[in-house]
Scaffold this active site. Sequence first.
Site, PDB file in Angstrom:
ATOM      1  N   LYS A   1       9.296 -32.067  -6.071  1.00  0.00           N
ATOM      2  CA  LYS A   1       8.131 -32.950  -5.993  1.00  0.00           C
ATOM      3  C   LYS A   1       8.507 -34.407  -5.738  1.00  0.00           C
ATOM      4  O   LYS A   1       7.683 -35.178  -5.261  1.00  0.00           O
ATOM      5  CB  LYS A   1       7.279 -32.844  -7.267  1.00  0.00           C
ATOM      6  CG  LYS A   1       6.500 -31.535  -7.337  1.00  0.00           C
ATOM      7  CD  LYS A   1       5.325 -31.617  -8.285  1.00  0.00           C
ATOM      8  CE  LYS A   1       4.437 -30.393  -8.126  1.00  0.00           C
ATOM      9  NZ  LYS A   1       3.265 -30.412  -9.008  1.00  0.00           N
TER      10      LYS A   1
ATOM     11  N   LYS B   1       5.844 -21.899  -1.373  1.00  0.00           N
ATOM     12  CA  LYS B   1       4.669 -21.452  -2.114  1.00  0.00           C
ATOM     13  C   LYS B   1       3.433 -22.221  -1.648  1.00  0.00           C
ATOM     14  O   LYS B   1       3.533 -23.383  -1.245  1.00  0.00           O
ATOM     15  CB  LYS B   1       4.871 -21.608  -3.622  1.00  0.00           C
ATOM     16  CG  LYS B   1       4.543 -22.977  -4.184  1.00  0.00           C
ATOM     17  CD  LYS B   1       4.459 -22.925  -5.713  1.00  0.00           C
ATOM     18  CE  LYS B   1       3.878 -24.205  -6.277  1.00  0.00           C
ATOM     19  NZ  LYS B   1       2.426 -24.217  -6.399  1.00  0.00           N
TER      20      LYS B   1
ATOM     21  N   LYS C   1      -1.349 -26.914  -4.121  1.00  0.00           N
ATOM     22  CA  LYS C   1      -2.459 -27.854  -3.989  1.00  0.00           C
ATOM     23  C   LYS C   1      -1.987 -29.142  -3.351  1.00  0.00           C
ATOM     24  O   LYS C   1      -2.659 -29.724  -2.528  1.00  0.00           O
ATOM     25  CB  LYS C   1      -3.024 -28.207  -5.369  1.00  0.00           C
ATOM     26  CG  LYS C   1      -3.829 -27.121  -6.007  1.00  0.00           C
ATOM     27  CD  LYS C   1      -4.658 -27.737  -7.151  1.00  0.00           C
ATOM     28  CE  LYS C   1      -4.579 -26.866  -8.393  1.00  0.00           C
ATOM     29  NZ  LYS C   1      -3.554 -27.319  -9.340  1.00  0.00           N
TER      30      LYS C   1
HETATM   31  P1  ATP Z   1       0.415 -28.806  -7.510  1.00  0.00           P
HETATM   32  O1  ATP Z   1       0.885 -28.639  -6.097  1.00  0.00           O
HETATM   33  O2  ATP Z   1      -0.427 -30.047  -7.750  1.00  0.00           O
HETATM   34  O3  ATP Z   1       1.527 -28.633  -8.525  1.00  0.00           O
HETATM   35  P2  ATP Z   1      -0.273 -26.074  -7.796  1.00  0.00           P
HETATM   36  O4  ATP Z   1      -0.896 -25.465  -6.609  1.00  0.00           O
HETATM   37  O5  ATP Z   1       1.165 -25.815  -8.047  1.00  0.00           O
HETATM   38  O6  ATP Z   1      -0.598 -27.624  -7.739  1.00  0.00           O
HETATM   39  P3  ATP Z   1      -0.802 -25.978 -10.618  1.00  0.00           P
HETATM   40  O7  ATP Z   1      -2.045 -26.526 -11.222  1.00  0.00           O
HETATM   41  O8  ATP Z   1       0.459 -26.772 -10.721  1.00  0.00           O
HETATM   42  O9  ATP Z   1      -1.120 -25.659  -9.079  1.00  0.00           O
HETATM   43  O10 ATP Z   1      -0.533 -24.529 -11.199  1.00  0.00           O
HETATM   44  C1  ATP Z   1      -1.524 -23.733 -11.831  1.00  0.00           C
HETATM   45  C2  ATP Z   1      -1.026 -22.312 -11.950  1.00  0.00           C
HETATM   46  O11 ATP Z   1      -0.995 -21.695 -10.672  1.00  0.00           O
HETATM   47  C3  ATP Z   1       0.409 -22.208 -12.496  1.00  0.00           C
HETATM   48  O12 ATP Z   1       0.482 -21.113 -13.376  1.00  0.00           O
HETATM   49  C4  ATP Z   1       1.238 -21.969 -11.276  1.00  0.00           C
HETATM   50  O13 ATP Z   1       2.437 -21.261 -11.561  1.00  0.00           O
HETATM   51  C5  ATP Z   1       0.288 -21.103 -10.457  1.00  0.00           C
HETATM   52  N1  ATP Z   1       0.585 -21.191  -9.029  1.00  0.00           N
HETATM   53  C6  ATP Z   1       0.548 -22.312  -8.286  1.00  0.00           C
HETATM   54  N2  ATP Z   1       0.840 -22.026  -7.006  1.00  0.00           N
HETATM   55  C7  ATP Z   1       1.073 -20.683  -6.957  1.00  0.00           C
HETATM   56  C8  ATP Z   1       1.410 -19.783  -5.905  1.00  0.00           C
HETATM   57  N3  ATP Z   1       1.579 -20.222  -4.662  1.00  0.00           N
HETATM   58  N4  ATP Z   1       1.573 -18.488  -6.198  1.00  0.00           N
HETATM   59  C9  ATP Z   1       1.384 -18.027  -7.474  1.00  0.00           C
HETATM   60  N5  ATP Z   1       1.065 -18.820  -8.492  1.00  0.00           N
HETATM   61  C10 ATP Z   1       0.907 -20.142  -8.259  1.00  0.00           C
HETATM   62 MG    MG Z   2       2.216 -26.851  -9.545  1.00  0.00          MG
END
Ligand code: ATP
Ligand code: MG
Length: 332
Positions: A112, A195, A198
């Site tokens: 990040k 992955k 967001k």
């Molecule tokens: P950011 O990019 O801001 O970190 P994010 O998409 O990673 O956002 P989070 O809010 O950090 O979302 O994560 C929420 C949940 O979703 C966590 O349990 C994380 O492991 C899961 N998660 C996030 N992205 C994935 C993905 N691509 N596949 C499976 N699980 C995911």
């Molecule tokens: Mg995340």
Amino acid sequence: RPRVLSGIQPTSDSFHFGNYLGATRQWVDLQRDHQPFFFIADLHAITVEQDPKVLRERTLRAAAQLIAMGIDPARSAIFVQSHVPEHAQLAWVFNCLTGFGEARRMTQFKDKSAKGGEGAASVGLFTYPILQAADILLYRPHYVPVGEDQRQHLELTRDLAQRFNSRYKKTFRLPEPYILKATGKIADLQDPTSKMSKSASSPSGIIEMLDDPKVSAKKIRSAVTDSEAVVRFDPETKPGVSNLLTIYSALTGESVQALEEQYAGRMYGDLKKDLAEIVVGFVTPFRDRTLELLDDQSYLTQVLAQGAATAREVAEATLRDVYQRVGFVAPP
Ligand code: ATP
Ligand code: MG
């Protein structure tokens, strides 16, 4: 009943398919025979810059989405992290138990902070996994349903729990990660070795649950695949197609193997077209329900107040034990 705890950041207007299939769908399943605590991680969100007005909106949108997905406020405590000040308070104690080098090994910080350079990243982003350990351990949960990207943070959480227990007195349960092999890492549609995220995915790489369903359908149809033109599950050499099969299987309950057979000798276009329809069928009612919930902010506020009250009862008791054990004099 065993306890479960997990959180999600309000860092975008919509959750995406990775969040749902990797994490929150399990929250819905687990709430039935567990004691569930689910929170919206606004303290984590500000580890990178957020517009205050947008953050507030997204926090309520997150609550609406969780309820629309099937988290039942009558069964689960749904709360906002900053409403329970014990998260930040316990994090301080764990900050003092974590080695600098140990924190440095967390790969999510490396990922990040890569873009702007480490010097531009906040100290909050660096200590994020320590706050996360506090989030979890406050509730002494048995299971933590998350995506694969959180495995390393869960290990740190267990290490800190163990360290506290052995330095002071047994206080924390070592929580088990609850990570599904099939859907623990949903990939970006345009960059299928990364992955879906967001904050890091490009708009065309991410399927947002609240997107216009037509837009999501188009994104599926333009997902990156490969030139072999055989529908086969092989994440190593065919990450794009394998990701589509994973999503397809997760949404329909059909096994990946059955899908390979069903699409044998057919084109990627057929697979994408069918999956696009399935996705539209899935997101449409979810979106309607979320928008409906967002129209009734007083209901959302009430759910969050009730969730915070339930959470605080547990969090206060844990923090009281911790403060006593580290040697703080009880407040007058
Ligand atoms: P950011 O990019 O801001 O970190 P994010 O998409 O990673 O956002 P989070 O809010 O950090 O979302 O994560 C929420 C949940 O979703 C966590 O349990 C994380 O492991 C899961 N998660 C996030 N992205 C994935 C993905 N691509 N596949 C499976 N699980 C995911
Ligand atoms: Mg995340």
